[in-house]
Design a protein around this motif. Structure first.
Motif, PDB file in Angstrom:
ATOM      1  N   ILE A  30       3.038   0.175  -3.192  1.00  0.00           N
ATOM      2  CA  ILE A  30       2.127  -0.738  -2.106  1.00  0.00           C
ATOM      3  C   ILE A  30       0.766  -0.229  -2.598  1.00  0.00           C
ATOM      4  CG2 ILE A  30       1.719  -0.534   0.582  1.00  0.00           C
ATOM      5  CD1 ILE A  30       4.640  -0.446   0.852  1.00  0.00           C
ATOM      6  N   GLU A  31       0.473   1.243  -2.393  1.00  0.00           N
ATOM      7  CA  GLU A  31      -0.865   1.950  -2.874  1.00  0.00           C
ATOM      8  C   GLU A  31      -1.605   0.917  -4.006  1.00  0.00           C
ATOM      9  OE1 GLU A  31      -0.727   5.960  -2.682  1.00  0.00           O
ATOM     10  OE2 GLU A  31       0.633   6.050  -1.490  1.00  0.00           O
ATOM     11  N   ALA A  32      -0.590   0.803  -4.956  1.00  0.00           N
ATOM     12  CA  ALA A  32      -1.148   0.145  -6.353  1.00  0.00           C
ATOM     13  C   ALA A  32      -1.788  -1.435  -6.284  1.00  0.00           C
ATOM     14  CB  ALA A  32      -0.159   0.266  -7.275  1.00  0.00           C
ATOM     15  N   ARG A  33      -1.124  -1.932  -4.988  1.00  0.00           N
ATOM     16  CA  ARG A  33      -1.238  -3.297  -4.646  1.00  0.00           C
ATOM     17  C   ARG A  33      -2.680  -3.359  -3.859  1.00  0.00           C
ATOM     18  NH1 ARG A  33       2.196  -7.127  -5.892  1.00  0.00           N
ATOM     19  NH2 ARG A  33       1.638  -8.327  -4.015  1.00  0.00           N
ATOM     20  N   THR A  52       0.479   3.444   4.640  1.00  0.00           N
ATOM     21  CA  THR A  52       1.149   2.543   4.526  1.00  0.00           C
ATOM     22  C   THR A  52       2.323   2.182   5.717  1.00  0.00           C
ATOM     23  OG1 THR A  52       2.849   3.799   3.083  1.00  0.00           O
ATOM     24  CG2 THR A  52       1.174   2.531   2.273  1.00  0.00           C
ATOM     25  N   VAL A  53       2.545   3.251   6.449  1.00  0.00           N
ATOM     26  CA  VAL A  53       3.434   2.745   7.600  1.00  0.00           C
ATOM     27  C   VAL A  53       2.814   2.259   8.693  1.00  0.00           C
ATOM     28  CG1 VAL A  53       4.747   3.962   9.423  1.00  0.00           C
ATOM     29  CG2 VAL A  53       5.304   4.683   7.115  1.00  0.00           C
ATOM     30  N   THR A  54       1.474   2.711   8.817  1.00  0.00           N
ATOM     31  CA  THR A  54       0.644   2.110   9.905  1.00  0.00           C
ATOM     32  C   THR A  54      -0.002   0.901   9.503  1.00  0.00           C
ATOM     33  OG1 THR A  54      -1.221   3.638   9.436  1.00  0.00           O
ATOM     34  CG2 THR A  54       0.302   4.300  11.183  1.00  0.00           C
ATOM     35  N   ASN A  55      -0.211   0.521   8.179  1.00  0.00           N
ATOM     36  CA  ASN A  55      -0.575  -0.711   7.623  1.00  0.00           C
ATOM     37  C   ASN A  55      -2.123  -0.682   7.723  1.00  0.00           C
ATOM     38  OD1 ASN A  55      -0.245  -3.135   6.596  1.00  0.00           O
ATOM     39  ND2 ASN A  55      -0.513  -4.470   8.378  1.00  0.00           N
ATOM     40  N   SER A  56      -2.739   0.740   7.433  1.00  0.00           N
ATOM     41  CA  SER A  56      -4.156   0.937   7.550  1.00  0.00           C
ATOM     42  C   SER A  56      -4.598   0.935   6.005  1.00  0.00           C
ATOM     43  CB  SER A  56      -4.350   2.560   7.793  1.00  0.00           C
ATOM     44  OG  SER A  56      -5.621   2.782   7.613  1.00  0.00           O
ATOM     45  N   ARG A  60      -3.078  -7.311   2.468  1.00  0.00           N
ATOM     46  CA  ARG A  60      -2.252  -8.408   3.533  1.00  0.00           C
ATOM     47  C   ARG A  60      -1.447  -9.650   3.163  1.00  0.00           C
ATOM     48  NH1 ARG A  60      -2.676  -4.984   8.012  1.00  0.00           N
ATOM     49  NH2 ARG A  60      -4.786  -4.567   8.176  1.00  0.00           N
ATOM     50  N   ASP A  61      -1.550  -9.577   1.628  1.00  0.00           N
ATOM     51  CA  ASP A  61      -0.567 -10.555   1.114  1.00  0.00           C
ATOM     52  C   ASP A  61       0.848 -10.510   1.688  1.00  0.00           C
ATOM     53  OD1 ASP A  61       0.775  -9.437  -1.605  1.00  0.00           O
ATOM     54  OD2 ASP A  61      -0.952  -8.321  -1.111  1.00  0.00           O
ATOM     55  N   ALA A  62       1.712 -11.523   1.364  1.00  0.00           N
ATOM     56  CA  ALA A  62       3.049 -11.507   1.819  1.00  0.00           C
ATOM     57  C   ALA A  62       3.825 -10.614   1.187  1.00  0.00           C
ATOM     58  CB  ALA A  62       3.646 -13.108   1.934  1.00  0.00           C
ATOM     59  N   ARG A  68       6.206  -3.443   2.463  1.00  0.00           N
ATOM     60  CA  ARG A  68       5.997  -2.426   3.602  1.00  0.00           C
ATOM     61  C   ARG A  68       6.938  -2.345   4.607  1.00  0.00           C
ATOM     62  NH1 ARG A  68       3.782  -1.576   8.303  1.00  0.00           N
ATOM     63  NH2 ARG A  68       3.456  -3.779   8.932  1.00  0.00           N
ATOM     64  N   ARG A  69       7.448  -3.727   4.955  1.00  0.00           N
ATOM     65  CA  ARG A  69       8.487  -3.672   5.734  1.00  0.00           C
ATOM     66  C   ARG A  69       9.746  -3.175   5.321  1.00  0.00           C
ATOM     67  NH1 ARG A  69       5.904  -8.354   7.062  1.00  0.00           N
ATOM     68  NH2 ARG A  69       6.921  -9.685   5.467  1.00  0.00           N
ATOM     69  N   ARG A  70       9.949  -3.114   3.891  1.00  0.00           N
ATOM     70  CA  ARG A  70      11.248  -2.823   3.403  1.00  0.00           C
ATOM     71  C   ARG A  70      10.915  -1.169   3.366  1.00  0.00           C
ATOM     72  NH1 ARG A  70      11.584  -5.370  -1.538  1.00  0.00           N
ATOM     73  NH2 ARG A  70      11.113  -3.430  -2.796  1.00  0.00           N
TER      74      ARG A  70
END
Length: 97
Positions: A30-33, A52-56, A60-62, A68-70
């Motif tokens: 996720i960080e790489a993206r 990544t947990v807090t979406n900070s 924002r892409d799907a 992140r949800r996984r």
């Protein structure tokens, strides 16, 4: 003490470590993206799981949000694993004595 207890808790521990490692690996992906979380220092660093947990700062892409949800689900499974172990030990009264 039941002789099966150390075997089951050992297997439980291995499963919890494996789940946590999968969550960390997803966090790095996720960080790489995510441009705001990309490591540009050139030095290795720990996973930014809290971000990544807090979406900070996460993209924002799907696809990234799905990852992140996984990852959040894996962390929730890890937390529930600890709660269930605590409940099992409390219920059956296992102790070293």
């Amino acid at each position: 003490m039941n002789p099966l207890f150390p075997i089951l808790t050992g297997l439980w521990g291995l499963v919890m470590v494996a789940v946590f490692i999968q969550a960390i690996r997803l966090s790095y992906r996720i960080e790489a993206r995510s441009p705001d979380l990309t490591n540009t220092s050139g030095f290795p660093r720990n996973a930014m799981i809290f971000h990544t947990v807090t979406n900070s700062g996460v993209a924002r892409d799907a696809e990234t949000q799905g990852m992140r949800r996984r990852m959040n689900l894996l962390l929730l499974v890890n937390l529930l694993g600890f709660v269930l172990l605590w409940a099992g030990i409390s219920m059956f009264g296992y102790s070293e004595a």
